[in-house]
Motif scaffolding. Structure first.
Motif, PDB file in Angstrom:
ATOM      1  N   UNK A 181       0.841  -1.209   0.000  1.00 15.40           N
ATOM      2  CA  UNK A 181       0.000   0.000   0.000  1.00 15.40           C
ATOM      3  C   UNK A 181       0.871   1.253   0.000  1.00 15.40           C
ATOM      4  N   UNK A 182       1.926   1.231   0.815  1.00 13.96           N
ATOM      5  CA  UNK A 182       2.778   2.428   0.923  1.00 13.96           C
ATOM      6  C   UNK A 182       3.503   2.712  -0.393  1.00 13.96           C
ATOM      7  N   UNK A 183       3.983   1.649  -1.044  1.00 17.67           N
ATOM      8  CA  UNK A 183       4.702   1.837  -2.307  1.00 17.67           C
ATOM      9  C   UNK A 183       3.749   2.401  -3.367  1.00 17.67           C
ATOM     10  N   UNK A 184       2.523   1.842  -3.420  1.00 15.17           N
ATOM     11  CA  UNK A 184       1.553   2.333  -4.404  1.00 15.17           C
ATOM     12  C   UNK A 184       1.174   3.782  -4.108  1.00 15.17           C
ATOM     13  N   UNK A 185       0.962   4.102  -2.819  1.00 12.40           N
ATOM     14  CA  UNK A 185       0.628   5.480  -2.431  1.00 12.40           C
ATOM     15  C   UNK A 185       1.734   6.439  -2.852  1.00 12.40           C
ATOM     16  N   UNK A 186       2.963   6.009  -2.657  1.00 10.66           N
ATOM     17  CA  UNK A 186       4.103   6.873  -2.969  1.00 10.66           C
ATOM     18  C   UNK A 186       4.151   7.202  -4.471  1.00 10.66           C
ATOM     19  N   UNK A 187       3.784   6.211  -5.300  1.00  5.41           N
ATOM     20  CA  UNK A 187       3.790   6.426  -6.749  1.00  5.41           C
ATOM     21  C   UNK A 187       2.611   7.313  -7.155  1.00  5.41           C
ATOM     22  N   UNK A 188       1.455   7.079  -6.506  1.00  2.00           N
ATOM     23  CA  UNK A 188       0.262   7.849  -6.857  1.00  2.00           C
ATOM     24  C   UNK A 188       0.363   9.307  -6.403  1.00  2.00           C
ATOM     25  N   UNK A 245       5.372  10.745   2.972  1.00  2.00           N
ATOM     26  CA  UNK A 245       4.835   9.485   3.490  1.00  2.00           C
ATOM     27  C   UNK A 245       5.696   8.989   4.645  1.00  2.00           C
ATOM     28  N   UNK A 246       5.044   8.504   5.716  1.00  2.00           N
ATOM     29  CA  UNK A 246       5.781   7.952   6.864  1.00  2.00           C
ATOM     30  C   UNK A 246       5.634   6.450   6.909  1.00  2.00           C
TER      31      UNK A 246
END
Ligand code: ATP
Length: 144
Positions: free
Chosen positions: A130-137, A143-144
């Motif tokens: 989820x964090x990796x996808x959020x970072x790309x989006x 992001x923490x």
């Protein structure tokens, strides 16, 4: 990085995940008791942490003797051995540990851990995905 106010931490299960938790806490100057059933894992982390012990987390007497109930935060980092992870969580909660953070291998495992008293349950692969996808989006958000 700044040292956080002193707490004591126990990390049970010194695989990749538990080892990383140990390293992060010790890098931040925290006291860490590291526990694993496997001598090789304990020897790997012994030079890094405050104390490293070979013990079976499903052995209630051993956990009591190590005073697991008195720790501020206990990380249960056993994934594949689901039975051991669930039993260890129940034992440390019954011993009185205030904050027990557990690693789960699946959503069902996470639900059982919540039922037996885990305070926080993480699923590293799911959470990181989820964090990796959020970072790309949303690359402009911190992001923490
Ligand atoms: P990781 O992904 O963190 O490397 P893993 O999924 O490959 O872990 P796990 O089965 O989660 O492996 O085991 C993590 C660690 O927990 C291992 O070092 C293992 O020896 C330890 N462990 C397993 N059962 C117990 C137990 N009953 N008591 C203490 N430690 C245990």
């Amino acid at each position: 990085m700044a040292k956080k106010p002193s707490n004591n931490y126990a990390v049970i299960g010194l695989g990749l995940f538990g080892g990383s938790v140990c390293k992060t806490l010790t890098d931040r100057g925290q006291d860490v008791l590291a526990i694993d059933i496997n001598e090789t894992q304990v020897n790997t982390y012994a030079p890094m942490v405050t104390q490293a012990v070979i013990a079976d987390a499903t052995d209630e007497t051993a956990m009591n003797n190590l005073a697991l109930g008195s720790f501020d935060h206990v990380f249960i980092c056993i994934g594949q051995n689901m039975q051991a992870s669930i039993m260890a969580t129940l034992i440390v909660k019954e011993l009185g540990a205030k904050d027990v953070i557990c690693k789960a291998e699946s959503p069902l495992h996470a639900r059982v851990l919540n039922r037996v008293g885990a305070d926080h349950v993480v699923q590293p692969e799911v959470d990181m995905g989820q964090r990796v996808a959020d970072r790309v989006l949303e690359p402009n958000i911190l992001h923490y």
